[in-house]
Enzyme design. Sequence first.
Site, PDB file in Angstrom:
ATOM      1  N   GLY A  66     -10.516 -10.324 -34.057  1.00 12.55           N
ATOM      2  CA  GLY A  66     -12.107 -10.460 -34.269  1.00 12.55           C
ATOM      3  C   GLY A  66     -12.197  -8.691 -34.821  1.00 12.55           C
ATOM      4  O   GLY A  66     -11.154  -8.120 -35.485  1.00 12.55           O
ATOM      5  N   SER A  67     -13.591  -8.633 -33.989  1.00 12.07           N
ATOM      6  CA  SER A  67     -14.093  -6.869 -34.074  1.00 12.07           C
ATOM      7  C   SER A  67     -13.786  -5.914 -33.541  1.00 12.07           C
ATOM      8  O   SER A  67     -13.631  -6.285 -33.039  1.00 12.07           O
ATOM      9  CB  SER A  67     -15.696  -6.905 -35.050  1.00 12.07           C
ATOM     10  OG  SER A  67     -16.267  -7.507 -33.612  1.00 12.07           O
TER      11      SER A  67
ATOM     12  N   GLU B  61      -5.470  -7.371 -33.638  1.00  9.57           N
ATOM     13  CA  GLU B  61      -5.802  -7.485 -34.931  1.00  9.57           C
ATOM     14  C   GLU B  61      -7.312  -6.503 -35.447  1.00  9.57           C
ATOM     15  O   GLU B  61      -7.652  -8.412 -35.057  1.00  9.57           O
ATOM     16  CB  GLU B  61      -4.925  -8.978 -35.413  1.00  9.57           C
ATOM     17  CG  GLU B  61      -4.459  -8.081 -36.731  1.00  9.57           C
ATOM     18  CD  GLU B  61      -5.281  -8.381 -38.043  1.00  9.57           C
ATOM     19  OE1 GLU B  61      -6.124  -7.197 -38.108  1.00  9.57           O
ATOM     20  OE2 GLU B  61      -4.846  -9.159 -39.310  1.00  9.57           O
TER      21      GLU B  61
ATOM     22  N   CYS C 258     -10.210  -9.037 -43.036  1.00  3.65           N
ATOM     23  CA  CYS C 258      -9.922  -7.813 -43.089  1.00  3.65           C
ATOM     24  C   CYS C 258      -8.876  -6.639 -43.260  1.00  3.65           C
ATOM     25  O   CYS C 258      -9.669  -5.113 -43.223  1.00  3.65           O
ATOM     26  CB  CYS C 258      -8.799  -7.896 -41.240  1.00  3.65           C
ATOM     27  SG  CYS C 258      -7.768  -9.342 -41.290  1.00  3.65           S
TER      28      CYS C 258
HETATM   29  P1  ADP Z   1     -17.254 -12.173 -35.291  1.00  5.81           P
HETATM   30  O1  ADP Z   1     -18.786 -11.752 -34.948  1.00  5.81           O
HETATM   31  O2  ADP Z   1     -17.319 -11.908 -36.134  1.00  5.81           O
HETATM   32  O3  ADP Z   1     -17.334 -13.402 -34.821  1.00  5.81           O
HETATM   33  P2  ADP Z   1     -16.586 -10.593 -32.696  1.00  5.81           P
HETATM   34  O4  ADP Z   1     -15.165  -9.697 -32.491  1.00  5.81           O
HETATM   35  O5  ADP Z   1     -17.780 -10.342 -33.080  1.00  5.81           O
HETATM   36  O6  ADP Z   1     -16.300 -11.450 -34.502  1.00  5.81           O
HETATM   37  O7  ADP Z   1     -15.889 -12.134 -31.908  1.00  5.81           O
HETATM   38  C1  ADP Z   1     -14.568 -12.422 -31.974  1.00  5.81           C
HETATM   39  C2  ADP Z   1     -14.680 -13.423 -31.095  1.00  5.81           C
HETATM   40  O8  ADP Z   1     -15.054 -13.120 -29.836  1.00  5.81           O
HETATM   41  C3  ADP Z   1     -15.132 -14.992 -30.660  1.00  5.81           C
HETATM   42  O9  ADP Z   1     -14.229 -15.852 -30.501  1.00  5.81           O
HETATM   43  C4  ADP Z   1     -16.143 -14.736 -30.064  1.00  5.81           C
HETATM   44  O10 ADP Z   1     -17.362 -16.140 -29.825  1.00  5.81           O
HETATM   45  C5  ADP Z   1     -15.862 -13.931 -29.140  1.00  5.81           C
HETATM   46  N1  ADP Z   1     -15.808 -13.090 -28.321  1.00  5.81           N
HETATM   47  C6  ADP Z   1     -17.337 -11.892 -27.959  1.00  5.81           C
HETATM   48  N2  ADP Z   1     -18.210 -11.945 -27.201  1.00  5.81           N
HETATM   49  C7  ADP Z   1     -16.964 -11.916 -26.316  1.00  5.81           C
HETATM   50  C8  ADP Z   1     -16.771 -11.335 -25.162  1.00  5.81           C
HETATM   51  N3  ADP Z   1     -18.262 -10.676 -24.130  1.00  5.81           N
HETATM   52  N4  ADP Z   1     -16.322 -12.199 -24.009  1.00  5.81           N
HETATM   53  C9  ADP Z   1     -15.504 -13.125 -24.494  1.00  5.81           C
HETATM   54  N5  ADP Z   1     -15.262 -12.902 -25.757  1.00  5.81           N
HETATM   55  C10 ADP Z   1     -15.939 -12.630 -26.399  1.00  5.81           C
END
Ligand code: ADP
Length: 485
Positions: free
Chosen positions: A230-231, A252, A286
């Site tokens: 993710g990000s 990643e 990515c």
């Molecule tokens: P995107 O915005 O491109 O989906 P993110 O990195 O923001 O990418 O999110 C990736 C994943 O992380 C998603 O499945 C989201 O539900 C999860 N996520 C986001 N914030 C949290 C958090 N505080 N705790 C646990 N999981 C999270």
Amino acid sequence: MTITTSHFINGAWTESGGRTFAVTNPLNDELVAEVAAGTAADAAAAVAAAAAAFPAWANMGPGARQALFLKAADIVERRTEELVQLMAVEGGASRAFSTFQIRLSAAMLRQAAGWGYLPAGDVLRSDTPGRMALVTRKPLGVVAGFTPWNGAFYLAWRTFLLPMAFGNTTVIKPSELAPMSSGLIHAEILEEAGFPAGSFNVVTNAPGEAAAIGEVFFESPAVRCINFTGSDKTARILGERAGRALKRMVLELGGFNPVIILDDADIVESVKAVTFGAFLHQGQVCMNSRKVYVARALHDEFVSALSARVQSLKVGDPTDPSVIIGPLINDSALEQIQLRVKDALDRGATLVTGGRADGRLYPPTILAHVPAGAICTTGSNETFGPLLVVEAFDDLEDALRDAQDTPYGLSASIMTGDRARGLDIAQRFDSGIVHVNAPTMASEASLPVGGVKASGWGRSGYYSLEDFTEIRLTTMSSEPGRYPF
Ligand code: ADP
């Protein structure tokens, strides 16, 4: 196509108190699926199932595990048309991108199928007379994975299949934006292939409710590793939490992914590589290229050839197989790209092509003469969309310095007619991946994809052995010990 679905826990489709959330087509907001809105209790049940399934899965013979993986690969290929449709309506993926993911997924399943037969460790010499030392690789236990919405189908396999191939059991939490193609469809495939109950579990959550599920992963002693794609923004939050729990993480994350086109490069090849590398899945991967540095002698010819090729990419409904550029995933993605383009143009950049949205369809867009300081040309601001910055360079050293002035270090490309020169320059990149004469987006299931710096830790393919196993040292002495007291 509207699907109502539930979690997949301990080999069964499980309701979650009846609460659901809607997943809609990013092109037209039509309903794609009603998906279970999971809670901490669902996550705890999934972790318990994975923990209970772990001893049998870890000890399953390599042949039995291999048969399951090979069967799953066949099912993936058999369901190709249905998967293409799903990835189009749920994630806006073009046929070019979904079939690319399906091929990679089947390849990864077939490669991982054989890993159980590889050596499980080493025998080391000891300085102590009569002592034998065995170093064995052991699976960790339960690996919990966060799977992303963008390369949803393939990246989900990568998140749970690699740990499973080394004997771990898994729980995944798919992205709220594409939970079918980033996890639930995988549960159907593994169920049909006959994977043992509990070896693979899926818990979905409504938008904004991920933290409660994540908390169960961090708190459960059975979960030994968190595998996140993710990000970097979210990874920083999760990484802090993992630090408190002293839990291993594999990350990643994003990338800036520069391309350097040297003065001896083949322009036609460079245009093809950059078009694919920058605009596959409308720039929402990515490894998409974000900035191209072109030797000044080639710049004008390259830009006009690139612009012509990019304008030929059909933008529209990705269920049409001739469409290459589908919709952006949501309004926030659209706002981000619009903000970056407007900011660059306000500062005096030149719009080479693109730049005008039609709903969530955003055409492949190229900007030139972008002044320093514009958001889209700053390496710390990953643009997650179909926007590419092109810049001429006179001095390669300047281009190399600028290309690496970024917290990220995922992928980079060098295009050149002199492969040895390309290889030399490649060694100077602080990046997990460098391609000579290929796009920044050049994935293969067998190759170790992963980043350095803010692009993450860990590698895919067989190299993920390091991430998803731990070493046990066992010694055995056949002579009486000699002790100082
Ligand atoms: P995107 O915005 O491109 O989906 P993110 O990195 O923001 O990418 O999110 C990736 C994943 O992380 C998603 O499945 C989201 O539900 C999860 N996520 C986001 N914030 C949290 C958090 N505080 N705790 C646990 N999981 C999270």
